[in-house]
Motif scaffolding. Structure first.
Motif, short mmCIF file in Angstrom:
data_model
loop_
_atom_site.label_atom_id
_atom_site.label_comp_id
_atom_site.label_asym_id
_atom_site.label_seq_id
_atom_site.Cartn_x
_atom_site.Cartn_y
_atom_site.Cartn_z
N ARG A 98 28.41 46.29 -23.68
CA ARG A 98 28.03 45.58 -22.46
C ARG A 98 26.78 44.73 -22.67
O ARG A 98 26.62 43.67 -22.05
N GLU A 99 25.90 45.15 -23.58
CA GLU A 99 24.74 44.33 -23.92
C GLU A 99 25.16 43.07 -24.66
O GLU A 99 24.55 42.01 -24.50
N VAL A 100 26.20 43.17 -25.46
CA VAL A 100 26.74 41.99 -26.15
C VAL A 100 27.23 40.97 -25.13
O VAL A 100 26.96 39.77 -25.24
N LEU A 101 27.95 41.46 -24.13
CA LEU A 101 28.54 40.56 -23.13
C LEU A 101 27.49 39.88 -22.27
O LEU A 101 27.75 38.82 -21.69
N GLU A 102 26.30 40.44 -22.20
CA GLU A 102 25.23 39.83 -21.42
C GLU A 102 24.61 38.62 -22.11
O GLU A 102 23.93 37.82 -21.46
N ASP A 103 24.84 38.48 -23.40
CA ASP A 103 24.28 37.35 -24.16
C ASP A 103 25.09 36.10 -23.87
O ASP A 103 26.22 35.95 -24.33
N LYS A 104 24.51 35.16 -23.14
CA LYS A 104 25.22 33.96 -22.72
C LYS A 104 25.53 33.03 -23.89
O LYS A 104 26.40 32.16 -23.78
N ALA A 112 37.89 45.44 -32.46
CA ALA A 112 38.61 46.25 -33.46
C ALA A 112 38.17 47.70 -33.32
O ALA A 112 37.89 48.38 -34.30
N THR A 113 38.12 48.17 -32.09
CA THR A 113 37.74 49.55 -31.77
C THR A 113 39.00 50.41 -31.67
O THR A 113 40.12 49.89 -31.73
N PRO A 114 38.86 51.73 -31.48
CA PRO A 114 40.05 52.57 -31.25
C PRO A 114 40.87 52.06 -30.07
O PRO A 114 40.34 51.52 -29.09
N LEU A 115 42.18 52.23 -30.16
CA LEU A 115 43.11 51.66 -29.19
C LEU A 115 42.77 52.02 -27.75
O LEU A 115 42.84 51.17 -26.86
N SER A 116 42.37 53.25 -27.51
CA SER A 116 42.14 53.70 -26.14
C SER A 116 41.00 52.96 -25.46
O SER A 116 40.88 52.99 -24.22
N SER A 117 40.14 52.28 -26.21
CA SER A 117 38.99 51.59 -25.64
C SER A 117 39.21 50.09 -25.44
O SER A 117 38.35 49.41 -24.87
N HIS A 118 40.33 49.56 -25.90
CA HIS A 118 40.55 48.11 -25.87
C HIS A 118 40.47 47.52 -24.46
O HIS A 118 39.80 46.51 -24.23
N CYS A 119 41.20 48.11 -23.54
CA CYS A 119 41.39 47.49 -22.22
C CYS A 119 40.07 47.24 -21.50
O CYS A 119 39.81 46.13 -21.03
N LYS A 120 39.22 48.25 -21.41
CA LYS A 120 37.95 48.12 -20.69
C LYS A 120 37.09 47.03 -21.31
O LYS A 120 36.51 46.19 -20.60
N ILE A 121 37.01 47.01 -22.63
CA ILE A 121 36.18 46.02 -23.31
C ILE A 121 36.72 44.61 -23.06
O ILE A 121 35.95 43.68 -22.74
N VAL A 122 38.02 44.44 -23.19
CA VAL A 122 38.62 43.11 -23.03
C VAL A 122 38.49 42.60 -21.60
O VAL A 122 38.13 41.43 -21.37
N LEU A 123 38.76 43.45 -20.62
CA LEU A 123 38.63 43.03 -19.23
C LEU A 123 37.19 42.64 -18.90
O LEU A 123 36.94 41.62 -18.24
N ASP A 124 36.23 43.43 -19.38
CA ASP A 124 34.83 43.10 -19.15
C ASP A 124 34.44 41.80 -19.85
O ASP A 124 33.65 41.01 -19.31
N ALA A 125 34.99 41.58 -21.02
CA ALA A 125 34.68 40.36 -21.77
C ALA A 125 35.19 39.12 -21.04
O ALA A 125 34.49 38.11 -20.93
N ASP A 127 35.70 38.86 -17.86
CA ASP A 127 34.85 38.71 -16.67
C ASP A 127 33.49 38.11 -17.02
O ASP A 127 32.88 37.43 -16.19
N ALA A 128 33.03 38.36 -18.23
CA ALA A 128 31.74 37.82 -18.68
C ALA A 128 31.87 36.40 -19.23
O ALA A 128 30.88 35.83 -19.70
N GLY A 129 33.08 35.84 -19.20
CA GLY A 129 33.28 34.48 -19.64
C GLY A 129 33.46 34.33 -21.14
O GLY A 129 33.29 33.23 -21.68
N LYS A 130 33.83 35.41 -21.82
CA LYS A 130 34.02 35.35 -23.27
C LYS A 130 35.50 35.16 -23.62
O LYS A 130 36.39 35.64 -22.93
N HIS A 131 35.74 34.46 -24.72
CA HIS A 131 37.07 34.39 -25.31
C HIS A 131 37.28 35.65 -26.15
O HIS A 131 36.31 36.25 -26.63
N VAL A 132 38.54 36.04 -26.35
CA VAL A 132 38.81 37.36 -26.94
C VAL A 132 39.87 37.30 -28.04
O VAL A 132 40.94 36.70 -27.86
N PHE A 133 39.55 37.95 -29.15
CA PHE A 133 40.53 38.31 -30.17
C PHE A 133 40.58 39.83 -30.15
O PHE A 133 39.57 40.50 -30.40
N CYS A 134 41.76 40.40 -29.86
CA CYS A 134 41.90 41.86 -29.77
C CYS A 134 42.93 42.33 -30.78
O CYS A 134 44.05 41.80 -30.85
N GLU A 135 42.54 43.32 -31.56
CA GLU A 135 43.50 43.90 -32.50
C GLU A 135 44.65 44.54 -31.73
O GLU A 135 44.52 44.95 -30.58
#
Length: 431
Positions: A98-104, A112-125, A127-135
């Protein structure tokens, strides 16, 4: 690990992409490379969330791309950070994504985290205006995948998934031939991926077992279906330009009885609306047959991983061999053997032809990442690439559910998307 990626120029030259409408029809995501884009002076400022073994493998390509600045690394496991800093020594280090996503200043993230954590990170990203590459697989459940895809559509942010075969020249050329009718009517697709190993990583302390070997536990992973099948099931929908309507199968732990919770032996049958079937099989206690996709039509067969194709009708044997064969038939036909009511059919001895000549030194990963960087810089989503990744994830998750529930499951209507009609999507900033 030494990487020898094929250059984009050679890749496009070998495939003849310039003005090749049929090739773009088979692989519309190549539109990322179809125009000469003046992006040489622009950079993609990228953060790596989860720079473990897979994350560092991808960093090995990204660190060589002059259009990429890897500016941030995020992980809770210190050894992974230390290794990743060798590839990106100037990157800032974070322990909370979440600190990464705060960096404008950060344009995009790679997950490239464990599968169970993908969704939360991607959705937050998103919302933070980031483009995403997800494994792959992108989500832990079908519902998560759907939410991730819909968030991509609503925000207009770039979304790539780790389906590198989309950029592998063997597969691209094979699909062009399939769609052109070279192998006739496709009636069956057989896929398999076999290994011989326990899939474990060394653990410095027992309390780190689930953190490091997350692929072996149901809390974090769905095993062979999400780690391997995700690649090969995408080949079926790519070849047939549709998704199967139902799946059935069986999974078990037959060899590696070491406390793991995910299957080490799986087999699934996917069935399309016209009865055509696609199978996926995987064991990790025998590697003899390795991995392959065998796409079978009434006129021929193509094996993209080997880079070869075979026609059903082959040239007759040379005159001398034909003469010997005729002579042997006459001799044995005169002997009083009891006749049979069937003829054994063994594998064809046809040696086949190469799809594009010499086997490429890259599996498409370098070009997939390069396309992502171009998409981020130009803020233009290539057509269908998010949709291909979405369906690949959905199919492997549906298959895993069929294994767990031991019953035939149908693809839910509420999760279907009409991706063949989607056009390239420009992000709001690019419009």
């Amino acid at each position: 690990m030494k990487h020898t990626p094929i250059s984009r120029r050679d890749f496009l030259k070998n495939l003849g992409i310039a003005g090749a409408g049929t090739l773009l029809a088979a692989s519309p995501w190549l539109s990322a490379f179809s125009e000469v884009m003046n992006t040489s002076n622009e950079k993609c400022r990228l953060a790596i969330i989860g720079p473990g073994s897979r994350g560092q493998f991808l960093m090995g390509f990204l660190a060589k791309n002059p259009k990429v600045d890897i500016v941030a690394l995020c992980d809770i496991y210190k050894p992974s950070i230390e290794s990743a800093l060798k590839l990106a020594p100037n990157a800032k280090v974070y322990g909370d994504y979440r600190e990464v996503l705060e960096d404008k200043s950060i344009d995009a993230i790679l997950v490239a985290t464990p599968l169970s954590s993908h969704c939360k990170i991607v959705l937050d990203a998103f919302d933070a205006g980031k483009h995403v590459f997800c494994e792959k697989s992108i989500g832990f459940t079908m519902e998560e995948c759907y939410r991730m895809y819909q968030k991509h559509r609503s925000t207009g942010k770039i979304f790539f998934t780790g389906q590198q075969r989309l950029f592998d020249p063997r597969y691209i050329k094979a699909m062009e031939m399939i769609h052109a009718g070279t192998f006739g009517e496709i009636n069956a697709i057989r896929t398999f991926w076999n290994r011989n190993g326990d899939w474990r990583r060394s653990v410095p302390s027992p309390n780190l077992e689930r953190l490091i070997n997350w692929r072996l536990y149901k809390e974090f992973s769905k095993g062979l279906m999400t780690e391997l099948a995700c690649h090969q099931l995408q080949i079926g929908s790519w070849a047939l330009r549709k998704i199967p309507e139902k799946v059935m199968g069986h999974g078990a732990i037959t060899y590696w009885k070491d406390g793991r919770e995910v299957y080490d032996n799986v087999s699934c049958v996917y069935v399309f609306d016209d009865g055509v079937k696609m199978t996926f099989d995987s064991v990790i206690s025998n590697k003899f047959y390795g991995l392959e996709e065998q796409i079978m039509g009434n006129l021929g067969t193509v094996e993209p991983e080997k880079g070869k194709y075979y026609f059903e009708s082959v040239a007759p044997a040379p005159a001398f061999l034909q003469m010997v064969n005729d002579w042997e038939n006459k001799v044995f036909d005169s002997l009083p053997f009891a006749g049979t009511s069937w003829a054994p059919e063994t594998a064809n001895e046809n040696k086949g032809e190469f799809i594009i000549g010499e086997r490429p030194k890259s599996d498409g990963t370098s070009l997939l990442l390069e396309a992502f960087v171009e998409a981020v810089i130009t803020q233009k989503q290539p057509k269908n690439i998010a949709e291909e990744g979405y369906y690949a994830s959905m199919l492997c998750l549906l298959g895993h559910q069929a294994l767990e529930e031991e019953r035939t499951l149908y693809f839910p209507d509420e999760y279907k998307i009409d991706y063949l009609n989607h056009q390239s999507v420009k992000t709001p900033e690019a419009i």
